[in-house]
Design an enzyme around this catalytic site. Structure first.
Site, PDB file in Angstrom:
ATOM      1  N   SER A   7       1.493  -1.113  -0.086  1.00  0.00           N
ATOM      2  CA  SER A   7      -0.373   0.660  -0.268  1.00  0.00           C
ATOM      3  C   SER A   7       0.495   1.253   0.219  1.00  0.00           C
ATOM      4  CB  SER A   7      -1.386   0.151   1.186  1.00  0.00           C
ATOM      5  OG  SER A   7       0.346   0.003   2.508  1.00  0.00           O
ATOM      6  N   UNK A   8       2.142   0.950  -0.105  1.00  0.00           N
ATOM      7  CA  UNK A   8       2.621   2.194  -0.179  1.00  0.00           C
ATOM      8  C   UNK A   8       3.333   3.007  -1.463  1.00  0.00           C
ATOM      9  N   PRO A   9       2.868   3.994  -2.179  1.00  0.00           N
ATOM     10  CA  PRO A   9       3.251   4.215  -3.588  1.00  0.00           C
ATOM     11  C   PRO A   9       4.351   4.098  -3.678  1.00  0.00           C
ATOM     12  CG  PRO A   9       1.743   5.659  -2.760  1.00  0.00           C
ATOM     13  CD  PRO A   9       2.196   4.652  -1.039  1.00  0.00           C
TER      14      PRO A   9
ATOM     15  N   MET B  12       6.477   1.125  -3.723  1.00  0.00           N
ATOM     16  CA  MET B  12       6.181  -0.032  -5.260  1.00  0.00           C
ATOM     17  C   MET B  12       6.405   0.431  -6.400  1.00  0.00           C
ATOM     18  SD  MET B  12       4.834  -2.911  -3.734  1.00  0.00           S
ATOM     19  CE  MET B  12       3.312  -3.307  -5.118  1.00  0.00           C
TER      20      MET B  12
END
Length: 267
Positions: free
Chosen positions: A130-132, A135
């Site tokens: 969930s960490u842009p 990712m």
């Protein structure tokens, strides 16, 4: 009774001292988050950050206009991350914390340093789906893995969600994942990560978040361990999370190996 009261007082004083030490940095971060909710300021800041990036290894952070930066959940997350960083036991030049993790594919408990192979450096990449920024830079990390697999080992450590769907949510996250309520939740999330980086070694932190706490890894962070000591400690993400620094360290390490081998041949 008096001993118990003394212990409680000591804890209260320690907590108060911690709050006082963290407060200036936290307030600065809070003001920045508040300013970033003004879209004109957000675009200028992101543009400046993009100009400072070091090529394809560190693509710029993207924050959509719809994302709220200054919220109660965001402040909680920032405070939590700063507290973990302040209290972490991992420090450059010191013995690396040997915390418990679980191998995703084998579903087996091990310790982080069990993943080391002799004298080879072990790269620890902490993050979540969930960490842009994490990712976005995963492809660059995979390129580094493939280019330096002959001299180092790599481990992705899945920690608690940076932007859970029931917390500080981010529409830029490729996956909307709620907070992990049990180890099975974390393992399921890590399976998504494994699909993104097939063939990689992926482990999950335990539900006490001991690895996250020991390494101050929230939201994302890079470490290099060699001879059971921390030889590289990356900055806290997103600003300090830089794949280019990892590549530079590994390139210098490879050059050192080549030079030492050349010296032996000359002798």
């Amino acid at each position: 009774m008096h001993d118990s009261g003394g212990v409680q007082m000591a804890r209260a004083l320690k907590h108060a001292a911690l709050c006082l030490m963290l407060l200036p940095r936290f307030l600065l971060a809070a003001v920045m988050l508040w300013l970033l909710d003004f879209l004109c300021i957000r675009k200028k800041v992101l543009l400046k950050m993009g100009e400072r990036q070091d090529g394809p290894d560190d693509p710029p952070v993207c924050v959509s206009d719809s994302n709220k930066m200054f919220t109660l959940e965001s402040l909680r997350a920032v405070w939590y991350g700063q507290k973990l960083d302040f209290l972490k036991s991992a420090h450059l030049g010191r013995t690396a914390p040997n915390t418990e993790v679980m191998l995703v594919q084998e579903r087996r408990q091990v310790r982080i340093l069990d993943c080391m192979k002799g004298k080879r450096p072990l790269i620890l990449n902490f993050g979540s789906c969930s960490u842009p920024p994490f990712m976005t830079r995963l492809a660059a990390f995979q390129r580094v893995v493939s280019q330096y697999a002959d001299i180092a080992d790599f481990l992705v450590v899945y920690i608690e969600e940076a932007h859970p769907s029931d917390g500080w949510v981010s529409s830029d996250a490729p996956y909307q994942i709620p907070k992990h309520r049990c180890l099975e939740d974390r393992l399921r999330a890590a399976q998504l990560m494994l699909a993104e980086v097939p063939g990689s070694n992926v482990v999950v932190d335990n539900m006490d978040n001991s690895s996250n706490a020991a390494y101050g890894a929230y939201f994302e962070r890079l470490y290099i361990v060699r001879d059971e000591r921390v030889v590289y400690q990356g900055g806290r993400g997103p600003e300090g999370y830089r794949i280019s620094e990892l590549r530079n360290w590994l390139e210098q390490y490879r050059n050192g190996l080549v030079n030492s081998q050349t010296a032996v041949l000359h002798v």
